[in-house]
Write a protein that holds these residues in place. Structure first.
Motif, mmCIF file in Angstrom:
data_model
loop_
_atom_site.group_PDB
_atom_site.id
_atom_site.type_symbol
_atom_site.label_atom_id
_atom_site.label_comp_id
_atom_site.label_asym_id
_atom_site.label_seq_id
_atom_site.Cartn_x
_atom_site.Cartn_y
_atom_site.Cartn_z
ATOM 1 N N UNK A 156 -72.803 55.178 -46.717
ATOM 2 C CA UNK A 156 -73.359 54.100 -45.893
ATOM 3 C C UNK A 156 -74.854 53.968 -46.119
ATOM 4 N N UNK A 157 -75.555 55.094 -46.089
ATOM 5 C CA UNK A 157 -77.009 55.072 -46.259
ATOM 6 C C UNK A 157 -77.386 54.599 -47.658
ATOM 7 N N UNK A 158 -76.642 55.062 -48.671
ATOM 8 C CA UNK A 158 -76.922 54.659 -50.040
ATOM 9 C C UNK A 158 -76.706 53.162 -50.223
ATOM 10 N N UNK A 159 -75.609 52.655 -49.659
ATOM 11 C CA UNK A 159 -75.315 51.228 -49.766
ATOM 12 C C UNK A 159 -76.363 50.387 -49.049
ATOM 13 N N UNK A 160 -76.691 50.767 -47.817
ATOM 14 C CA UNK A 160 -77.681 50.015 -47.044
ATOM 15 C C UNK A 160 -79.047 50.039 -47.721
ATOM 16 N N UNK A 161 -79.403 51.165 -48.326
ATOM 17 C CA UNK A 161 -80.701 51.264 -49.004
ATOM 18 C C UNK A 161 -80.773 50.304 -50.178
ATOM 19 N N UNK A 162 -79.704 50.257 -50.977
ATOM 20 C CA UNK A 162 -79.678 49.355 -52.126
ATOM 21 C C UNK A 162 -79.685 47.889 -51.686
ATOM 22 N N UNK A 163 -78.875 47.563 -50.695
ATOM 23 C CA UNK A 163 -78.809 46.177 -50.235
ATOM 24 C C UNK A 163 -80.126 45.749 -49.592
ATOM 25 N N UNK A 164 -80.759 46.666 -48.868
ATOM 26 C CA UNK A 164 -82.046 46.354 -48.237
ATOM 27 C C UNK A 164 -83.114 46.073 -49.293
ATOM 28 N N UNK A 165 -83.124 46.852 -50.364
ATOM 29 C CA UNK A 165 -84.087 46.624 -51.450
ATOM 30 C C UNK A 165 -83.868 45.262 -52.097
ATOM 31 N N UNK A 166 -82.616 44.923 -52.332
ATOM 32 C CA UNK A 166 -82.304 43.625 -52.917
ATOM 33 C C UNK A 166 -82.683 42.489 -51.972
ATOM 34 N N UNK A 167 -82.431 42.673 -50.683
ATOM 35 C CA UNK A 167 -82.789 41.649 -49.702
ATOM 36 C C UNK A 167 -84.302 41.454 -49.658
ATOM 37 N N UNK A 168 -85.046 42.566 -49.668
ATOM 38 C CA UNK A 168 -86.504 42.482 -49.652
ATOM 39 C C UNK A 168 -87.007 41.761 -50.904
ATOM 40 N N UNK A 169 -86.445 42.113 -52.045
ATOM 41 C CA UNK A 169 -86.837 41.455 -53.289
ATOM 42 C C UNK A 169 -86.539 39.967 -53.261
ATOM 43 N N UNK A 170 -85.399 39.608 -52.688
ATOM 44 C CA UNK A 170 -85.016 38.199 -52.598
ATOM 45 C C UNK A 170 -85.981 37.433 -51.690
ATOM 46 N N UNK A 171 -86.357 38.050 -50.578
ATOM 47 C CA UNK A 171 -87.297 37.405 -49.650
ATOM 48 C C UNK A 171 -88.641 37.175 -50.333
ATOM 49 N N UNK A 172 -89.111 38.182 -51.077
ATOM 50 C CA UNK A 172 -90.394 38.055 -51.775
ATOM 51 C C UNK A 172 -90.341 36.927 -52.801
ATOM 52 N N UNK A 173 -89.264 36.903 -53.591
ATOM 53 C CA UNK A 173 -89.116 35.835 -54.594
ATOM 54 C C UNK A 173 -89.026 34.472 -53.923
ATOM 55 N N UNK A 174 -88.280 34.387 -52.831
ATOM 56 C CA UNK A 174 -88.133 33.119 -52.116
ATOM 57 C C UNK A 174 -89.484 32.625 -51.598
ATOM 58 N N UNK A 175 -90.286 33.543 -51.094
ATOM 59 C CA UNK A 175 -91.609 33.172 -50.594
ATOM 60 C C UNK A 175 -92.509 32.692 -51.733
ATOM 61 N N UNK A 176 -92.440 33.359 -52.876
ATOM 62 C CA UNK A 176 -93.242 32.961 -54.035
ATOM 63 C C UNK A 176 -92.807 31.589 -54.549
ATOM 64 N N UNK A 177 -91.493 31.387 -54.634
ATOM 65 C CA UNK A 177 -90.972 30.102 -55.110
ATOM 66 C C UNK A 177 -91.339 28.996 -54.124
ATOM 67 N N UNK A 178 -91.229 29.300 -52.836
ATOM 68 C CA UNK A 178 -91.588 28.308 -51.822
ATOM 69 C C UNK A 178 -93.026 27.846 -51.998
ATOM 70 N N UNK A 179 -93.939 28.792 -52.224
ATOM 71 C CA UNK A 179 -95.349 28.457 -52.396
ATOM 72 C C UNK A 179 -95.593 27.679 -53.688
ATOM 73 N N UNK A 180 -94.958 28.136 -54.773
ATOM 74 C CA UNK A 180 -95.162 27.515 -56.084
ATOM 75 C C UNK A 180 -94.609 26.098 -56.147
ATOM 76 N N UNK A 181 -93.466 25.879 -55.501
ATOM 77 C CA UNK A 181 -92.784 24.587 -55.589
ATOM 78 C C UNK A 181 -92.971 23.736 -54.339
ATOM 79 N N UNK A 182 -93.808 24.197 -53.423
ATOM 80 C CA UNK A 182 -94.100 23.451 -52.188
ATOM 81 C C UNK A 182 -92.826 23.114 -51.413
ATOM 82 N N UNK A 183 -91.956 24.094 -51.285
ATOM 83 C CA UNK A 183 -90.717 23.910 -50.534
ATOM 84 C C UNK A 183 -90.940 24.310 -49.079
ATOM 85 N N UNK A 184 -90.019 23.905 -48.219
ATOM 86 C CA UNK A 184 -90.114 24.242 -46.801
ATOM 87 C C UNK A 184 -89.541 25.619 -46.515
#
Length: 254
Positions: free
Chosen positions: A19-47
């Motif tokens: 459980x801990x191993x799975x949650x750790x991996x998924x949390x890292x991927x979620x964090x990475x996705x949020x960071x990329x989404x924020x960068x793309x939002x800024x670059x492409x002027x999305x909402x």
């Protein structure tokens, strides 16, 4: 809720490391996705709807992973599942872009980036299967996750084709076909029975992704894009028809 309060569901008792191993991996991927989404939002002027859509869709997929985890037979989440989960992140970002970028059909650069992301995700589709076999980490969870990510990608691409007027609204049937089949299984349970492994089914799935990805290329315009979509849809209908006939025969024999 049990995980929030530090308790482990019945099917995972004694398997806290998994459980801990799975949650750790998924949390890292979620964090990475949020960071990329924020960068793309800024670059492409999305909402902020772009970020919300990316996070929500990926959260649903990861929730599905946790739902299936009690039946997972291995001690760690595994390399193969990590690759598939990463593909889910790419698909979530792609879907959010399609839904939230209002002038997508007028921006060739963005379209080419999306095509590149889809091609990359398709290439990874072969890697996760190899890793599962290489490290003996094959599981129902991995197979289901892989299938759901593929289905979501096809749905996203069919929505993109419809929104860009590359084909009529009927192109949405390419993405909705599997979900309709699943819904039919609720009404007629024999349709939800297990199907034998099929290279034909895998081939048709790849054809759908490749064809829909090709349709997104700026140089592919109507009527060629509509012809390509029609061929892909016809192949999909035939493939599903073969499976339905098989399931009907199995019921008759039973």
């Amino acid at each position: 809720m049990a995980l929030i309060h530090g308790e482990v569901p019945n099917g995972l008792k004694g398997r806290r490391p998994l459980v801990h191993n799975t949650l750790a991996h998924l949390a890292c991927l979620m964090l990475g996705t949020i960071i990329v989404a924020l960068l793309v939002r800024t670059e492409m002027s999305l909402g902020w709807d772009f970020v919300a859509a990316s996070v929500l869709s990926l959260s649903i997929i990861f929730g599905f992973v946790m739902y299936l985890l009690p039946g997972y037979p291995h001690r760690r989440f595994g390399y193969a599942n990590m690759v598939t989960a990463f593909r889910a992140s790419l698909v979530s970002l792609t879907g959010a872009t399609v839904l939230c970028f209002e002038s997508l059909h007028k921006t060739d650069t963005v379209l080419w980036v999306l095509v590149g992301v889809v091609v990359f995700a398709l290439a990874l589709d072969g890697i996760d299967g190899y890793l599962a076999r290489r490290y003996r980490q094959e599981s129902e969870l991995g197979a289901r996750l892989d299938m759901e990510v593929d289905a979501l990608l096809i749905l996203v691409l069919s929505v993109a084709a419809a929104m860009m007027d590359k084909a009529g609204a009927w192109v949405l049937m390419i993405g909705l076909m599997r979900y309709i089949f699943v819904a039919a299984g609720w009404a007629a349970p024999f349709l939800s029975a297990d199907l034998p492994p099929s290279l034909r089914r895998k081939f048709v799935c790849v054809v759908q992704v490749v064809t829909l990805c090709l349709i997104l290329v700026p140089a592919i315009t109507v009527p060629m894009s509509a012809y390509l979509a029609a061929v892909a849809l016809a192949m999909l209908v035939v493939s599903f028809a073969i499976d339905v006939v098989y399931l009907v025969r199995q019921r008759v024999r039973a």
